[in-house]
Scaffold this active site. Structure first.
Site, PDB file in Angstrom:
ATOM      1  N   SER A 141       0.845  -1.208   0.000  1.00 39.42           N
ATOM      2  CA  SER A 141       0.000   0.000   0.000  1.00 39.42           C
ATOM      3  C   SER A 141       0.875   1.252   0.000  1.00 39.42           C
ATOM      4  O   SER A 141       0.606   2.210  -0.720  1.00 39.42           O
ATOM      5  CB  SER A 141      -0.878   0.018   1.252  1.00 39.42           C
ATOM      6  OG  SER A 141      -1.657  -1.144   1.297  1.00 39.42           O
ATOM      7  N   GLU A 251      -5.715   0.019 -14.455  1.00 37.58           N
ATOM      8  CA  GLU A 251      -5.810  -1.287 -13.810  1.00 37.58           C
ATOM      9  C   GLU A 251      -7.094  -1.430 -13.004  1.00 37.58           C
ATOM     10  O   GLU A 251      -7.578  -2.526 -12.785  1.00 37.58           O
ATOM     11  CB  GLU A 251      -4.580  -1.498 -12.898  1.00 37.58           C
ATOM     12  CG  GLU A 251      -4.595  -2.839 -12.190  1.00 37.58           C
ATOM     13  CD  GLU A 251      -3.340  -3.129 -11.356  1.00 37.58           C
ATOM     14  OE1 GLU A 251      -2.412  -2.316 -11.359  1.00 37.58           O
ATOM     15  OE2 GLU A 251      -3.332  -4.182 -10.705  1.00 37.58           O
TER      16      GLU A 251
END
Ligand SMILES: Cc1cc2nc3c(=O)[nH]c(=O)nc-3n(C[C@H](O)[C@H](O)[C@H](O)COP(=O)(O)OP(=O)(O)OC[C@H]3O[C@@H](n4cnc5c(N)ncnc54)[C@H](O)[C@@H]3O)c2cc1C
Length: 388
Positions: A141, A251
């Site tokens: 992340s 994406e």
């Protein structure tokens, strides 16, 4: 940006897109009739070089790219239709998926003329496949904390570091690695750079990571003094963060974010037949209404891409809602299968449904992690609409 400025208008698909849909359906019917497309027993993208090459022959890889680079100069909405049809029919598209969806577009937007001329026609021809080299053992992340480095050497760059969860690294030709090339005081995002690495280069070691479904799809990729030439640099040195942000929007928004569980719902609908309980039909109806709403959202992002608007926030919304839907779908199907006694049926359709359900249960936790976790997406959305 505020919530009121989100671009969520649903486009009307042009006639050319609907014509293309019929072509794709005819191709799928031919593949089925020829025994090259068996009914699915797994969720997720299958990997078949042969299928990718047959799809490439139709001109459906790099569909929106300029003709000079092997594309067809068609619209993002037409690409959307091709993607939707192939995924809904469980066509194994995994070989070209990353290159078509994000590596190619990144090269088109930021790459040099030589890179475009070399890679794009080969991607469109189904001859050259890519994987994504972003995550590292301690950087997922918080991607900007990554530690892989490239240092400038005569004629190129020397890379050292380790990437992880690299889907298909053992099956494809190139990785686009995000690495640190400089440190900029006060900005963790500056100094990151994207380099194209040939996965056969000396110093690259690819080791399997077996998933909890017992499958080998992702890998650890180790770089030990890997040399890449100067022309492996994509865009500008140090601008990797901006380039990657653009890439992640591609994406996050596509139909693959809500169609992984579709084959499960489809198989359930077929297995249920007309005698299903009202409670099962109600639960199924609710799922399908959510599916239709997600499709509209996802289509609106495709129309933003077509209009050249950056869809970062809208794409994050589609992925957050889409992946939650996918996990919910697995739970609902499992409850219906159990209530209807389909778990015990001996006919092939119940057998296929059980296999799909078992696989989907093992894969579902990954839906909200891959491509950025839902917590991170919600942070992007909150910031994008001015709540943070
Ligand atoms: C199936 C699959 C395929 C993948 N393929 C690839 C690939 O091809 N290439 C690639 O580079 N990567 C790939 N990944 C990796 C993926 O991008 C990372 O797993 C993801 O970004 C999360 O990083 P992490 O696993 O390090 O989790 P962490 O970042 O450690 O997160 C752990 C938990 O903490 C939460 N968290 C972390 N930071 C915050 C915050 N600031 N606020 C709130 N919550 C937070 C997260 O949401 C998560 O729930 C893949 C992952 C999966 C599951």
């Amino acid at each position: 940006m505020s919530a009121a400025t989100l671009h969520l208008e649903v486009p009307i698909l042009p006639a050319a897109a609907e014509d293309l849909r019929l072509d794709v359906r005819a191709f799928i019917a031919e593949e089925r009739a020829g025994g090259r497309l068996p009914p699915p027993t797994k969720v997720g993208l299958g990997f078949s070089v042969e299928m990718t090459q047959r799809i490439a022959k139709r001109g459906w890889i790099g569909l929106t790219w300029p003709r000079v680079y092997g594309g067809q100069e068609r619209s993002a909405l037409e690409r959307y239709v091709v993607t939707e049809e192939l995924l809904a029919a469980s066509v194994p598209v995994g070989a070209h998926w990353i290159a078509d969806r994000q590596s190619g577009p990144v090269l088109l937007k930021f790459g040099s003329e030589a890179q475009k001329a070399f890679y794009l026609p080969r991607i469109a021809g189904g001859e050259c496949f890519f994987c994504i080299g972003m995550s590292e053992p301690d950087s997922g992340s918080d991607l900007a904390s990554l530690r892989s480095k490239a240092e400038k050497v005569p004629g190129g760059w020397r890379i050292n570091g380790r990437k992880i969860w690299t889907t298909n690294a053992h099956r494809v030709h190139y990785i686009i690695a995000l690495v640190r090339t400089s440190t900029v005081e006060g900005s963790r995002h500056a100094g990151l750079t994207q380099l194209i690495v040939d996965l056969k280069a000396p110093g690259v070691t690819i080791s399997p990571i077996v998933s909890m479904a017992g499958e080998h799809d992702f890998n650890e990729v180790l770089f030990e003094d890997v040399f890449v030439p100067d022309d492996a640099l994509i865009g500008q040195e140090g601008n990797g963060w901006n380039q990657v942000s653009a890439e992640l929007a591609y994406e996050r928004s596509g139909p693959e974010r809500w169609l992984s569980s579709f084959r499960l719902i489809n198989e359930l609908t077929t297995a249920l037949g007309p005698e299903a309980r009202p409670s099962s039909l109600e639960a199924l109806g609710r799922l399908l209404s959510h599916l239709l709403a997600l499709r509209q959202l996802s289509l609106s992002v495709a129309s933003m891409i077509q209009a050249g608007r950056p869809p970062n926030v809208e794409a994050a919304i589609v992925k957050d809602l889409g992946t939650k839907f996918e996990q919910e779908a697995v739970r609902v199907v499992r409850d219906i299968v159990s209530a209807e006694g389909l778990a015990d049926g001996g006919d092939p359709r119940s057998g296929r449904l059980r296999a799909l359900l078992m696989h989907a249960q093992l894969m579902a936790p990954a839906f909200t992690v891959r491509g950025g976790t839902n917590e991170i997406l919600r942070g992007i959305i909150a910031k994008g609409i001015g709540l943070r």
